[in-house]
Scaffold this motif. Structure first.
Motif, PDB file in Angstrom:
ATOM      1  N   HIS A  76      61.270 -19.336  66.833  1.00 16.74           N
ATOM      2  CA  HIS A  76      60.744 -18.448  65.864  1.00 16.74           C
ATOM      3  C   HIS A  76      59.238 -19.061  65.686  1.00 16.74           C
ATOM      4  O   HIS A  76      58.654 -19.878  64.694  1.00 16.74           O
ATOM      5  CB  HIS A  76      61.395 -18.977  64.462  1.00 16.74           C
ATOM      6  N   SER A 126      63.607 -21.352  59.426  1.00 12.13           N
ATOM      7  CA  SER A 126      63.596 -20.766  61.000  1.00 12.13           C
ATOM      8  C   SER A 126      63.104 -21.809  62.028  1.00 12.13           C
ATOM      9  O   SER A 126      63.418 -21.754  63.036  1.00 12.13           O
ATOM     10  CB  SER A 126      62.491 -19.496  60.912  1.00 12.13           C
ATOM     11  N   ASN A 158      67.872 -17.550  60.737  1.00 15.33           N
ATOM     12  CA  ASN A 158      67.601 -16.190  61.364  1.00 15.33           C
ATOM     13  C   ASN A 158      67.985 -15.149  60.584  1.00 15.33           C
ATOM     14  O   ASN A 158      68.786 -15.435  59.689  1.00 15.33           O
ATOM     15  CB  ASN A 158      67.952 -16.341  62.903  1.00 15.33           C
TER      16      ASN A 158
END
Lengths: 391, 182, 91
Positions: free
Chosen positions: B61, A269, A137
């Motif tokens: 995400h 991610s 992140n």
């Protein structure tokens, strides 16, 4: 201070907090906003550094090697074709032991044309003597740039580092980021004072010809120091935690793996999404976990070998090396050689294809099925339009 | 977790709208992320942008497929794209339009509101006449419609993030907020 | 179009020319020509970046290819006699 930043902004702010002295850049999507922000910070006088817009990535990396020889803390960022164009100079940077730190907005390499995210560009550069940190992140991007300087510039390491930022997924996503105070960063990361440096008052020759009688030994030193960097990375992570109250578990972050039967090894991610899926499946009583590959170079062979007791290991590759399975898969399998668990490769998230929670849930359920019924196939392309109706 | 999808056209500021909203939420002490649908940047072409707001740090995400709220920056997009796709049953829709919600031809039981952000943007000379920038005005309307991010936080975020005409943009949002038709 | 990877041609190629890109859908405002004011100078035809001003024969009045016009407004901006106005796309 909490700010709302993209990962590219976080990387540029980290470079400023690290008080970098030379930035040489060439823009490329999806990294360009890092270069732009560096230019802005220097032109506004917020960062006392030399900013150089080069004519190519090859030149940018070459310029940084020179600047680093003089003793400057150096920074650039690139992506995709830009990274590929740097290839030979990347090997120079590591071979002459310059601790350059470079965020890479991980992206496809064409053709055909595709500007979106995957890990092919960085995976392709896994053998060039650079450390590789994969971030989950935006906060980790900021923190890892600082940690990367700490490790790279350690006199026992002196090797460059890539900070891998998933293209678009992180580079263009705004998220809450805690920006550390400058005095704490200064405490964590002292100024760069290499010895020796290029100095006209004390002339030396740097990077000259090494004859066959010593080349092997120079290479062996790099291999040793890359191995030694593992410990430095753990120390840098722990020290970061003491000062800033956050750390990342060293080379591999284990998430709910202790009593897990099946574990997914994953980088970048998508690991965040995978953790959400793990929590959801744990609520159902399924014993699943995630081992997030935070550092791929140096390769965390000991940490991976600790997963030997797990019955099924899945390895998610966000790239495909056209051989026999993805690169992360093959290295994990190699580190587990001799154990009797089942290891399967999942390939997905290529060229901007979203890695959804449903994809990852399918992977975990597939691994649990393998636990009962044995391996179905060695390599699975996740989300592939194959007419099976599975996706 | 609250998930919001913005539909706009390249140049109208849908992406910045999602970022302004996320920043406002973050400054209010929440966690938020904002991201565009990662496409090719072409002025006028349909774009989508997304925002997640949650108490916990955002770990997902991945795209947003079942939003709680949809914000449409251009009424003509209703014909071009299915702006309702995936919208939760108790979701809301906000459309930039001079028309009444029932005249938009949207078939949904969700709450629909309209705000004439284009007129506000043109009056305040935000963007050009052929491409007014409506993102800040519609955010004022959204603050009124959904009430989970205070208008003051939205205005502060606009003042921080608008590249030019900061005060005019903030006023556009406030005007949309105040002109709200129930 | 394609159903699975098996249907793909091995070499990536589009099935039609860029004429198939209906960029007219990108418009918020459309150009409208007032033929009473138009003096057929063809300035709009010269400056349209999308070849969306149609003049079949020299001497004809120009018309707009609304399938491809993106509504950029350059024609309206450059029109000497002010014959082109940009009007909001109807709902």
């Amino acid at each position: 201070m909490i700010d709302a930043l993209t990962a590219n902004q976080a990387a540029a702010i980290a470079a400023k907090l690290a008080r970098i002295e030379v930035a040489a850049v060439y823009p490329i999507t999806p990294q360009t906003t890092i270069s732009e922000m560096m230019a802005e910070m220097v032109s506004r006088g917020e960062l006392d550094a030399r900013f150089m817009l080069m004519e190519s990535e090859h030149s940018a990396m070459s310029a940084l090697i020179g600047a680093s020889y003089v003793g400057a803390r150096t920074f650039t960022a690139t992506s995709s074709h830009g990274l590929a164009l740097m290839h030979e100079v990347l090997m120079w940077a590591s071979g002459v032991r310059r601790p350059i730190v470079m965020p890479v907005a991980a992206r496809t390499i064409g053709g055909p044309w595709n500007i979106w995210g995957e890990h092919m560009d960085v995976i392709t550069e896994r053998d060039v003597g650079w450390m590789q940190f994969y971030c989950e992140n935006n906060q980790e991007v900021l923190d890892t740039v600082l940690m990367a300087y700490k490790v790279s510039e350690d006199p026992s390491v002196m090797l460059p580092a890539m900070v891998v930022i998933d293209g678009f997924i992180l580079t263009h996503t705004v998220d809450a980021v805690s920006v550390p105070e400058q005095h704490l960063v200064d405490e964590y990361l002292p100024s760069f004072n290499p010895d020796p440096v290029l100095n006209i008052d004390d002339p030396r020759r740097f990077g000259g010809l090494i004859m066959p009688d010593w080349w092997t030994e120079f290479r062996y030193r790099i291999a040793l120091d890359m191995e030694g960097a593992k410990k430095r990375i753990q120390e840098a992570d722990a020290e970061f935690g003491k000062i800033f109250g956050r750390n990342y578990g060293g080379l591999v972050e284990n998430y709910r793996t202790d009593d897990a039967d099946v574990v997914l090894v994953i980088a970048g991610s998508a690991a965040g999404t995978a953790k959400e899926v793990v929590d959801h499946l744990r609520d159902e009583g399924l014993r699943v976990g995630v081992a997030r590959m935070r550092v791929f170079r140096p390769f965390p062979s000991e940490e991976i070998a600790e997963l030997n007791s797990k019955d099924v290991i899945g390895v998610f590759d966000r790239s495909y090396t056209f051989g026999d399975g993805g690169a992360m898969f093959n290295e994990v399998r190699s580190a587990m050689h001799g154990s009797d668990n089942i290891i399967k490769n999942y390939v997905g998230g290529l060229g901007g294809r979203d890695v959804t929670a449903a994809h990852i849930e399918w992977i975990f359920r597939n691994m649990l099925d393998i636990l009962d019924n044995g391996l179905d196939r060695k390599i699975e392309w996740v989300g592939l339009r194959d007419g099976s109706g599975r996706w | 977790m609250i998930e919001i999808r913005f539909h706009g056209r390249g140049g109208q500021g849908a992406v910045l709208a999602s970022e302004i909203l996320a920043r406002a939420a973050i400054m209010e002490g929440a966690n938020a992320s904002a991201f565009p649908f990662f496409g090719v940047e072409r002025k006028g072409s349909p774009v989508t942008a997304f925002c997640r707001i949650d108490d916990r740090p955002i770990r997902l995400h991945t795209g947003i497929y079942e939003p709680d709220h949809v914000v449409v920056l251009d009424q003509a997009l209703i014909q071009l794209t299915d702006v309702l796709t995936g919208l939760k049953d108790d979701g809301t829709v906000l459309v930039n339009s001079p028309h009444d919600p029932e005249d938009l031809g949207l078939s949904t039981d969700c709450k629909i509101d309209t705000v004439d952000a284009t007129s506000i943007a043109l009056e305040r000379r935000l963007g050009s006449k052929s491409s007014p920038i409506v993102n800040t005005a519609i955010l004022g309307g959204f603050a009124r419609q959904c009430e989970f991010v205070p208008i003051k936080a939205i205005l502060d975020s606009i003042r921080y993030m608008a590249p030019i005409k900061k005060e005019e943009n903030a006023k556009a949002a406030l005007e949309a907020y105040n002109r709200w038709r129930e | 179009m394609y159903e699975t990877y098996r249907d793909l041609p091995p070499i990536q190629i589009t099935t039609e020319s860029t004429k198939g890109n209906q960029t007219g859908t990108w418009r918020t405002f459309r150009p409208v020509i007032d033929l009473d004011k138009c003096d057929r100078c063809y300035t709009c035809w010269i400056f349209c970046p999308d070849v969306s001003i149609i003049v079949e024969e020299e001497g004809d009045y120009p018309s707009i290819d609304l399938i491809h016009c993106k509504g950029c407004g350059i024609c309206a901006n450059d029109c000497g006699p002010g014959a082109i106005t940009m009007e909001r796309e109807p709902l």
